[in-house]
Design a protein around this motif. Structure first.
Motif, PDB file in Angstrom:
ATOM      1  N   LEU A 126      30.223  53.881  50.804  1.00 25.46           N
ATOM      2  CA  LEU A 126      30.144  55.326  51.010  1.00 25.46           C
ATOM      3  C   LEU A 126      29.811  55.645  52.460  1.00 25.46           C
ATOM      4  O   LEU A 126      30.289  56.628  53.013  1.00 25.46           O
ATOM      5  CB  LEU A 126      29.092  55.928  50.081  1.00 25.46           C
ATOM      6  CG  LEU A 126      29.514  56.064  48.635  1.00 25.46           C
ATOM      7  CD1 LEU A 126      28.367  56.602  47.815  1.00 25.46           C
ATOM      8  CD2 LEU A 126      30.699  56.980  48.507  1.00 25.46           C
ATOM      9  N   HIS A 182      32.691  55.642  55.362  1.00 24.76           N
ATOM     10  CA  HIS A 182      33.601  56.765  55.592  1.00 24.76           C
ATOM     11  C   HIS A 182      33.051  57.781  56.582  1.00 24.76           C
ATOM     12  O   HIS A 182      33.771  58.626  57.050  1.00 24.76           O
ATOM     13  CB  HIS A 182      33.912  57.465  54.277  1.00 24.76           C
ATOM     14  CG  HIS A 182      34.590  56.566  53.299  1.00 24.76           C
ATOM     15  ND1 HIS A 182      35.813  56.024  53.533  1.00 24.76           N
ATOM     16  CD2 HIS A 182      34.201  56.111  52.102  1.00 24.76           C
ATOM     17  CE1 HIS A 182      36.157  55.268  52.516  1.00 24.76           C
ATOM     18  NE2 HIS A 182      35.204  55.294  51.630  1.00 24.76           N
ATOM     19  N   ILE A 219      36.713  59.317  49.072  1.00 26.50           N
ATOM     20  CA  ILE A 219      35.819  59.970  48.113  1.00 26.50           C
ATOM     21  C   ILE A 219      35.047  61.105  48.761  1.00 26.50           C
ATOM     22  O   ILE A 219      34.709  62.094  48.117  1.00 26.50           O
ATOM     23  CB  ILE A 219      34.873  58.916  47.511  1.00 26.50           C
ATOM     24  CG1 ILE A 219      34.003  59.490  46.402  1.00 26.50           C
ATOM     25  CG2 ILE A 219      33.938  58.315  48.532  1.00 26.50           C
ATOM     26  CD1 ILE A 219      34.650  59.397  45.098  1.00 26.50           C
ATOM     27  N   LEU A 220      34.809  61.003  50.096  1.00 28.19           N
ATOM     28  CA  LEU A 220      33.978  62.019  50.742  1.00 28.19           C
ATOM     29  C   LEU A 220      34.717  63.344  50.907  1.00 28.19           C
ATOM     30  O   LEU A 220      34.092  64.368  51.169  1.00 28.19           O
ATOM     31  CB  LEU A 220      33.484  61.523  52.095  1.00 28.19           C
ATOM     32  CG  LEU A 220      32.446  60.408  51.979  1.00 28.19           C
ATOM     33  CD1 LEU A 220      31.970  59.981  53.330  1.00 28.19           C
ATOM     34  CD2 LEU A 220      31.276  60.876  51.145  1.00 28.19           C
ATOM     35  N   GLU A 247      36.131  64.718  48.452  1.00 26.94           N
ATOM     36  CA  GLU A 247      35.971  65.384  47.164  1.00 26.94           C
ATOM     37  C   GLU A 247      34.541  65.825  46.922  1.00 26.94           C
ATOM     38  O   GLU A 247      34.313  66.871  46.335  1.00 26.94           O
ATOM     39  CB  GLU A 247      36.404  64.451  46.033  1.00 26.94           C
ATOM     40  CG  GLU A 247      37.832  63.958  46.135  1.00 26.94           C
ATOM     41  CD  GLU A 247      38.839  65.055  45.887  1.00 26.94           C
ATOM     42  OE1 GLU A 247      38.419  66.103  45.359  1.00 26.94           O
ATOM     43  OE2 GLU A 247      40.016  64.858  46.214  1.00 26.94           O
ATOM     44  N   CYS A 248      33.575  65.010  47.346  1.00 25.28           N
ATOM     45  CA  CYS A 248      32.206  65.410  47.066  1.00 25.28           C
ATOM     46  C   CYS A 248      31.290  64.914  48.175  1.00 25.28           C
ATOM     47  O   CYS A 248      31.575  63.918  48.834  1.00 25.28           O
ATOM     48  CB  CYS A 248      31.741  64.873  45.713  1.00 25.28           C
ATOM     49  SG  CYS A 248      32.415  63.287  45.277  1.00 25.28           S
ATOM     50  N   GLU A 249      30.203  65.635  48.367  1.00 24.98           N
ATOM     51  CA  GLU A 249      29.265  65.240  49.417  1.00 24.98           C
ATOM     52  C   GLU A 249      28.187  64.341  48.819  1.00 24.98           C
ATOM     53  O   GLU A 249      27.913  64.386  47.634  1.00 24.98           O
ATOM     54  CB  GLU A 249      28.628  66.468  50.055  1.00 24.98           C
ATOM     55  CG  GLU A 249      28.009  67.405  49.052  1.00 24.98           C
ATOM     56  CD  GLU A 249      27.320  68.559  49.733  1.00 24.98           C
ATOM     57  OE1 GLU A 249      26.682  68.302  50.752  1.00 24.98           O
ATOM     58  OE2 GLU A 249      27.420  69.689  49.248  1.00 24.98           O
ATOM     59  N   GLN A 296      31.107  72.607  43.934  1.00 27.84           N
ATOM     60  CA  GLN A 296      30.809  71.652  44.997  1.00 27.84           C
ATOM     61  C   GLN A 296      30.264  70.387  44.371  1.00 27.84           C
ATOM     62  O   GLN A 296      29.067  70.270  44.133  1.00 27.84           O
ATOM     63  CB  GLN A 296      29.768  72.244  45.951  1.00 27.84           C
ATOM     64  CG  GLN A 296      30.282  73.461  46.669  1.00 27.84           C
ATOM     65  CD  GLN A 296      29.143  74.322  47.137  1.00 27.84           C
ATOM     66  OE1 GLN A 296      28.289  74.723  46.362  1.00 27.84           O
ATOM     67  NE2 GLN A 296      29.115  74.590  48.427  1.00 27.84           N
ATOM     68  N   PRO A 297      31.135  69.436  44.073  1.00 27.37           N
ATOM     69  CA  PRO A 297      30.656  68.201  43.452  1.00 27.37           C
ATOM     70  C   PRO A 297      29.801  67.403  44.420  1.00 27.37           C
ATOM     71  O   PRO A 297      30.015  67.440  45.633  1.00 27.37           O
ATOM     72  CB  PRO A 297      31.940  67.428  43.132  1.00 27.37           C
ATOM     73  CG  PRO A 297      33.029  68.401  43.275  1.00 27.37           C
ATOM     74  CD  PRO A 297      32.588  69.421  44.242  1.00 27.37           C
ATOM     75  N   GLN A 298      28.818  66.723  43.872  1.00 28.10           N
ATOM     76  CA  GLN A 298      27.894  65.970  44.711  1.00 28.10           C
ATOM     77  C   GLN A 298      27.656  64.594  44.122  1.00 28.10           C
ATOM     78  O   GLN A 298      27.741  64.412  42.913  1.00 28.10           O
ATOM     79  CB  GLN A 298      26.540  66.687  44.781  1.00 28.10           C
ATOM     80  CG  GLN A 298      26.500  67.781  45.800  1.00 28.10           C
ATOM     81  CD  GLN A 298      25.130  68.364  45.890  1.00 28.10           C
ATOM     82  OE1 GLN A 298      24.381  68.356  44.936  1.00 28.10           O
ATOM     83  NE2 GLN A 298      24.802  68.872  47.053  1.00 28.10           N
ATOM     84  N   ILE A 299      27.347  63.658  45.006  1.00 29.33           N
ATOM     85  CA  ILE A 299      26.847  62.367  44.543  1.00 29.33           C
ATOM     86  C   ILE A 299      25.417  62.239  45.041  1.00 29.33           C
ATOM     87  O   ILE A 299      25.163  62.367  46.230  1.00 29.33           O
ATOM     88  CB  ILE A 299      27.699  61.209  45.065  1.00 29.33           C
ATOM     89  CG1 ILE A 299      29.077  61.262  44.416  1.00 29.33           C
ATOM     90  CG2 ILE A 299      27.043  59.888  44.757  1.00 29.33           C
ATOM     91  CD1 ILE A 299      29.988  60.176  44.895  1.00 29.33           C
TER      92      ILE A 299
END
Lengths: 110, 107, 154
Positions: free
Chosen positions: A106, A109, B95-96, B98-100, C86-89
């Motif tokens: 992660l 990127h 992936i970044l 699409e979501c933070e 706003q999707p988040q991880i």
């Protein structure tokens, strides 16, 4: 109209609606741009089919049909697990499925 | 008669949730978001429909097996969707977009 | 646990005869021995289970309540005219140590619509949330508090 007749209508309408939903998911399985889209739709199809089998078991008043649904549920579960596992093994052997590697991936990127 | 009303309400509510999941599957654009809606169908929709069937069949062997079914679905489905999410995150390079990512931990 | 397995056997068979009870007894004994030898099961865990019985029941009810509450919000999002999410991880830590309780926590996070566990390592969680509002306050979830109380009892 008797109560049994009303139940019959309820079950048949439920089953046919669920069958329509299965077709919607089938289209998604064919269209799905990514690999995971397809697997997700296949998983949802198995859930909906489990529901159809359960309704059918109650409609026919045969308890052994629920066993079929249970076995179908475990089959769907194992399908998802094995497909994902083999996909990760074949295409992403370099990126181990480890938590720290995930974090690193992660960060890369940024 | 009361049994009919209760089980009809439960089954119809469950059907609404399952249909919502199918609609959401087409409306959301990204897999992880779709998965959230799909898990709604797996947990709430399926268990609502099955509990409607349990109310109909009363206290019998069928309802015992249906309860086992709900327990199995609730144990197995999270594991499946967790694995799918992991696959998607490892597989997707962008992936970044699409979501933070938010960090609350100490590493 | 033995009684539970035996009841499962009888329920799957659907009727009670002498053969079924005898064969079921043997099969249940085999499965019990397997659980004892390979799955880290012992009588202690049964005792823990009964000690925590009240909390487990409470936990199940809280889980159902949370599922219904967050399902409603997810359904509302799915039927909106224009979807703005706003999707988040989120990465976060919890103070739990017991492995079984950590698994239970991960599974209940995934069961609750709107949030989904992506990965767990020891007590670090990686969670995907559908919207910002769902990711808020994920560190002090209701589940965590209940599970902490269960861990104190163990």
């Amino acid at each position: 109209m008797t109560i049994d007749g009303m139940y019959e209508i309820l079950f048949i309408v439920t089953m046919s609606l669920l069958a329509l939903i299965t077709f919607a998911y089938l289209v998604r399985t064919i269209l799905g741009p990514h690999f995971t889209d397809r697997i997700l739709a296949a998983n949802s199809i198995s859930t909906v089919i489990i529901l159809i089998i359960s309704v059918l078991a109650v409609y026919l008043k045969e308890s052994y049909i629920v066993d079929v649904a249970l076995i179908y549920a475990s089959l769907g579960f194992i399908t998802v697990i094995i497909l994902c596992k083999s996909r990760l093994q074949i295409h992403h052997r370099d990126r181990d499925d480890d938590f720290k590697n995930l974090k690193k991936g992660l960060d890369k990127h940024d | 008669m009361i049994k009919l009303i209760i089980s009809t309400i439960l089954i119809v509510l469950g059907l609404i949730v399952v249909i919502t999941a199918a609609v959401g599957n087409y409306r959301f654009a990204y897999v992880l978001n779709r998965m959230q809606v799909g898990s709604t169908a797996d947990t709430l929709g399926a268990s609502l429909v099955i509990s409607g069937l349990i109310v109909y069949s009363g206290f019998s062997l069928i309802s015992l097996k249906l309860v086992m079914m709900i327990v199995f679905l609730w144990v197995a489905n999270p594991v499946a969707s967790h694995f799918l999410a992991k696959t998607e995150i490892i597989e997707n390079e962008d992936i970044l977009d699409e979501c933070e990512v938010v960090r609350h931990d100490s590493i | 646990m033995f009684i539970l397995l035996f009841l499962l056997w009888v329920a799957l068979n659907g009727k009670i005869t002498v053969e079924i009870i005898v064969i079921g007894f043997v099969v249940t004994l085999g499965v019990y021995a397997f659980a004892w030898k390979c799955l880290d099961y012992s009588v202690k865990s049964d005792i823990h289970f009964f000690k925590n019985f009240f909390w487990i029941i409470l936990y199940i009810f809280v889980l159902i309540y949370e599922i219904i509450k967050s399902s409603l919000s997810v359904v509302l999002i799915a039927f909106k005219q224009d979807i703005e999410i706003q999707p988040q991880i989120v990465f976060f830590e919890v103070k739990l140590k017991n492995k079984v309780l950590l698994t239970v926590l991960a599974n209940s996070i995934t069961l609750t619509p709107g949030t989904m566990t992506v990965d767990v390592e020891e007590n670090r969680f990686c969670v995907h949330a559908l919207d910002k509002s769902m990711a808020e306050g994920i560190e002090d979830l209701v589940f965590v508090k209940l599970l902490m109380k269960m861990e104190e009892n163990v």
